[in-house]
Scaffold this motif. Structure first.
Motif, PDB file in Angstrom:
ATOM      1  N   THR A 217      -3.731   4.994 -13.693  1.00 24.54           N
ATOM      2  CA  THR A 217      -4.685   4.443 -12.733  1.00 24.54           C
ATOM      3  C   THR A 217      -4.743   2.930 -12.924  1.00 24.54           C
ATOM      4  O   THR A 217      -4.388   2.414 -13.991  1.00 24.54           O
ATOM      5  CB  THR A 217      -6.090   5.023 -12.935  1.00 24.54           C
ATOM      6  N   LEU A 218      -5.203   2.229 -11.919  1.00 27.18           N
ATOM      7  CA  LEU A 218      -5.281   0.771 -11.997  1.00 27.18           C
ATOM      8  C   LEU A 218      -6.182   0.337 -13.146  1.00 27.18           C
ATOM      9  O   LEU A 218      -5.875  -0.623 -13.862  1.00 27.18           O
ATOM     10  CB  LEU A 218      -5.812   0.209 -10.674  1.00 27.18           C
ATOM     11  N   VAL A 219      -7.281   1.047 -13.349  1.00 26.39           N
ATOM     12  CA  VAL A 219      -8.218   0.717 -14.426  1.00 26.39           C
ATOM     13  C   VAL A 219      -7.517   0.770 -15.785  1.00 26.39           C
ATOM     14  O   VAL A 219      -7.618  -0.155 -16.596  1.00 26.39           O
ATOM     15  CB  VAL A 219      -9.437   1.669 -14.414  1.00 26.39           C
ATOM     16  N   ASN A 220      -6.794   1.854 -16.040  1.00 28.22           N
ATOM     17  CA  ASN A 220      -6.112   2.011 -17.323  1.00 28.22           C
ATOM     18  C   ASN A 220      -4.978   1.003 -17.500  1.00 28.22           C
ATOM     19  O   ASN A 220      -4.784   0.444 -18.582  1.00 28.22           O
ATOM     20  CB  ASN A 220      -5.573   3.432 -17.466  1.00 28.22           C
ATOM     21  N   SER A 221      -4.235   0.772 -16.422  1.00 32.08           N
ATOM     22  CA  SER A 221      -3.115  -0.168 -16.497  1.00 32.08           C
ATOM     23  C   SER A 221      -3.601  -1.579 -16.815  1.00 32.08           C
ATOM     24  O   SER A 221      -3.056  -2.268 -17.676  1.00 32.08           O
ATOM     25  CB  SER A 221      -2.338  -0.164 -15.183  1.00 32.08           C
ATOM     26  N   LEU A 222      -4.659  -2.003 -16.138  1.00 31.10           N
ATOM     27  CA  LEU A 222      -5.206  -3.346 -16.365  1.00 31.10           C
ATOM     28  C   LEU A 222      -5.872  -3.460 -17.737  1.00 31.10           C
ATOM     29  O   LEU A 222      -5.760  -4.488 -18.410  1.00 31.10           O
ATOM     30  CB  LEU A 222      -6.207  -3.697 -15.269  1.00 31.10           C
ATOM     31  N   ALA A 223      -6.564  -2.403 -18.147  1.00 25.45           N
ATOM     32  CA  ALA A 223      -7.234  -2.425 -19.455  1.00 25.45           C
ATOM     33  C   ALA A 223      -6.210  -2.567 -20.590  1.00 25.45           C
ATOM     34  O   ALA A 223      -6.468  -3.213 -21.601  1.00 25.45           O
ATOM     35  CB  ALA A 223      -8.057  -1.163 -19.643  1.00 25.45           C
ATOM     36  N   ASN A 224      -5.029  -1.969 -20.396  1.00 27.52           N
ATOM     37  CA  ASN A 224      -3.990  -2.004 -21.425  1.00 27.52           C
ATOM     38  C   ASN A 224      -3.215  -3.320 -21.469  1.00 27.52           C
ATOM     39  O   ASN A 224      -2.682  -3.697 -22.514  1.00 27.52           O
ATOM     40  CB  ASN A 224      -2.992  -0.856 -21.210  1.00 27.52           C
TER      41      ASN A 224
ATOM     42  N   PHE B 230       0.968  -3.370 -12.168  1.00 26.53           N
ATOM     43  CA  PHE B 230       2.161  -2.533 -12.004  1.00 26.53           C
ATOM     44  C   PHE B 230       2.906  -2.297 -13.317  1.00 26.53           C
ATOM     45  O   PHE B 230       3.935  -1.631 -13.323  1.00 26.53           O
ATOM     46  CB  PHE B 230       3.110  -3.176 -10.990  1.00 26.53           C
ATOM     47  N   ALA B 231       2.395  -2.835 -14.419  1.00 27.60           N
ATOM     48  CA  ALA B 231       3.068  -2.671 -15.708  1.00 27.60           C
ATOM     49  C   ALA B 231       3.162  -1.204 -16.108  1.00 27.60           C
ATOM     50  O   ALA B 231       4.136  -0.784 -16.734  1.00 27.60           O
ATOM     51  CB  ALA B 231       2.335  -3.465 -16.789  1.00 27.60           C
ATOM     52  N   GLN B 232       2.141  -0.425 -15.751  1.00 23.73           N
ATOM     53  CA  GLN B 232       2.136   1.016 -16.030  1.00 23.73           C
ATOM     54  C   GLN B 232       1.686   1.725 -14.752  1.00 23.73           C
ATOM     55  O   GLN B 232       0.597   2.280 -14.675  1.00 23.73           O
ATOM     56  CB  GLN B 232       1.190   1.324 -17.191  1.00 23.73           C
TER      57      GLN B 232
ATOM     58  N   PRO C 165     -12.376   3.998  -8.664  1.00 23.31           N
ATOM     59  CA  PRO C 165     -11.781   3.684  -9.976  1.00 23.31           C
ATOM     60  C   PRO C 165     -10.503   4.468 -10.263  1.00 23.31           C
ATOM     61  O   PRO C 165      -9.762   4.132 -11.186  1.00 23.31           O
ATOM     62  CB  PRO C 165     -12.890   4.055 -10.968  1.00 23.31           C
ATOM     63  N   THR C 166     -10.233   5.510  -9.473  1.00 23.50           N
ATOM     64  CA  THR C 166      -9.032   6.327  -9.678  1.00 23.50           C
ATOM     65  C   THR C 166      -7.818   5.785  -8.925  1.00 23.50           C
ATOM     66  O   THR C 166      -6.736   6.362  -8.988  1.00 23.50           O
ATOM     67  CB  THR C 166      -9.284   7.769  -9.210  1.00 23.50           C
ATOM     68  N   VAL C 167      -7.971   4.673  -8.238  1.00 25.40           N
ATOM     69  CA  VAL C 167      -6.893   4.106  -7.419  1.00 25.40           C
ATOM     70  C   VAL C 167      -5.720   3.659  -8.305  1.00 25.40           C
ATOM     71  O   VAL C 167      -5.904   3.314  -9.472  1.00 25.40           O
ATOM     72  CB  VAL C 167      -7.431   2.908  -6.589  1.00 25.40           C
ATOM     73  N   ARG C 168      -4.513   3.693  -7.748  1.00 27.75           N
ATOM     74  CA  ARG C 168      -3.334   3.207  -8.449  1.00 27.75           C
ATOM     75  C   ARG C 168      -2.895   1.870  -7.860  1.00 27.75           C
ATOM     76  O   ARG C 168      -3.274   1.504  -6.749  1.00 27.75           O
ATOM     77  CB  ARG C 168      -2.191   4.224  -8.367  1.00 27.75           C
TER      78      ARG C 168
ATOM     79  N   GLY D 124       0.803  -1.209   0.000  1.00 27.21           N
ATOM     80  CA  GLY D 124       0.000   0.000   0.000  1.00 27.21           C
ATOM     81  C   GLY D 124       0.836   1.259   0.000  1.00 27.21           C
ATOM     82  O   GLY D 124       0.303   2.358  -0.074  1.00 27.21           O
ATOM     83  N   SER D 125       2.170   1.117   0.094  1.00 29.12           N
ATOM     84  CA  SER D 125       3.052   2.278   0.081  1.00 29.12           C
ATOM     85  C   SER D 125       3.541   2.564  -1.333  1.00 29.12           C
ATOM     86  O   SER D 125       3.444   1.727  -2.229  1.00 29.12           O
ATOM     87  CB  SER D 125       4.258   2.046   0.999  1.00 29.12           C
ATOM     88  N   ARG D 126       4.117   3.727  -1.505  1.00 37.43           N
ATOM     89  CA  ARG D 126       4.594   4.154  -2.814  1.00 37.43           C
ATOM     90  C   ARG D 126       5.752   3.278  -3.313  1.00 37.43           C
ATOM     91  O   ARG D 126       5.939   3.102  -4.520  1.00 37.43           O
ATOM     92  CB  ARG D 126       5.049   5.620  -2.734  1.00 37.43           C
ATOM     93  N   GLU D 127       6.530   2.726  -2.372  1.00 42.39           N
ATOM     94  CA  GLU D 127       7.695   1.918  -2.731  1.00 42.39           C
ATOM     95  C   GLU D 127       7.314   0.512  -3.187  1.00 42.39           C
ATOM     96  O   GLU D 127       8.118  -0.196  -3.784  1.00 42.39           O
ATOM     97  CB  GLU D 127       8.659   1.812  -1.543  1.00 42.39           C
TER      98      GLU D 127
END
Length: 285
Positions: free
Chosen positions: A238-245, A232-234, A265-268, A167-170
């Motif tokens: 946002t998680l939605v965009n990363s997973l969709a791609n 985590f690929a992108q 839906p804006t979560v990373r 849950g952290s940035r690292e």
């Protein structure tokens, strides 16, 4: 003969006698600080009832300390140029055995069963080249070997990522994988001046206490880790965009699944907890 393997001139003399030159491709940096390896061996907390599987013994400086404490040490070494060196530096230890080959390709279950089966527990200790840190650690964890602990020296930046709080940035994909299989912590840091040749970065020694079984009931581990890797690929998206791609799921399906879990839906990717990914995998697959 008990060689001082932390003495620069001694190590240089032994290596020169066998025509050894350091390989940049293999990321070879040998420890010459006389406090590091005894500390690693002590913190691994082994005794005669413990078998140790070591990865990458180098010239044997850590191996020697492990042999003094453990019942048996089985070391896996890829570089055939080091085989005669290890035969010389560890000749005094009858509880040492060398396995020649690539840890990524060897049958580790078979090695433990054949060579370390009589011990109360088996632990792994390693000083890994930076370029193969994550692949080797994941090979050890995903293989579900009969081991209780992994102690490994890695690049400091990698250590911070491997031991980051979920849950952290690292946190990254490997952080989630390590936390799924075990509990990780940084034990101590090791400066670049402790090695020959000296690397450009500092190192850290970390411990991963391997879980007997995962904390969460997962229907399909492969799908779970595919989801995490795609998330985590992108990671700037946002998680939605990363997973969709990368996952091949529609934004609508992903958004709907997140909504069912009460997640915006804006979560990373780094903001989700382990249980969130487990539940998300169940919904999406």
């Amino acid at each position: 003969m008990d060689y001082n393997l932390c003495d620069y001139n001694t190590v240089k003399k032994i290596l020169s006698a066998h025509g050894f030159n350091f390989s940049k491709a293999l990321g070879q940096n040998f420890i010459i600080d006389d406090t590091v390896c005894p500390t690693m061996a002590d913190m691994l907390n082994v005794d005669e009832s413990t078998g140790v599987l070591e990865v990458g013994p180098g010239v044997g400086v850590l191996t020697k300390e492990l042999c003094k404490r453990a019942g048996k040490v089985v070391s896996i070494e890829l570089d055939e140029r080091l085989y005669p060196v290890l035969e010389k530096t560890l000749a005094d230890y009858d509880n040492f055995e060398l396995v020649k080959g690539d840890v990524m390709k060897l049958d580790l279950h078979g090695i433990i069963a054949q060579k370390l089966s009589g011990f109360k527990e088996v632990k792994v200790c390693a000083n890994l080249p930076y370029y193969i840190t994550s692949p080797v650690i994941m090979t050890l964890l995903e293989g579900k070997l009969p081991i209780t602990e992994i102690e490994v020296m890695v690049q400091q930046e990698a250590a911070e990522r491997l031991c980051a709080e979920l849950g952290s940035r690292e946190a990254g994909a490997v952080t989630f994988a390590v936390n799924y299989y075990g509990k990780s912590e940084i034990l101590f840091n090791v400066g670049r001046e402790c090695f020959m040749p000296s690397p450009k970065v500092d190192s850290s020694v970390i411990r991963i206490a391997v879980r007997e079984k995962p904390e969460f009931d997962v229907k399909n581990e492969k799908q779970l880790f595919t989801l995490v890797k795609c998330a985590f690929a992108q990671r700037r998206k946002t998680l939605v965009n990363s997973l969709a791609n990368s996952l091949g799921k529609s934004k609508a399906d992903i958004t709907n699944a997140l909504s069912q879990l009460g997640i915006e839906p804006t979560v990373r990717a780094e903001n989700l907890r382990m249980e969130d990914y487990v539940n998300l995998a169940d919904l999406l697959f």
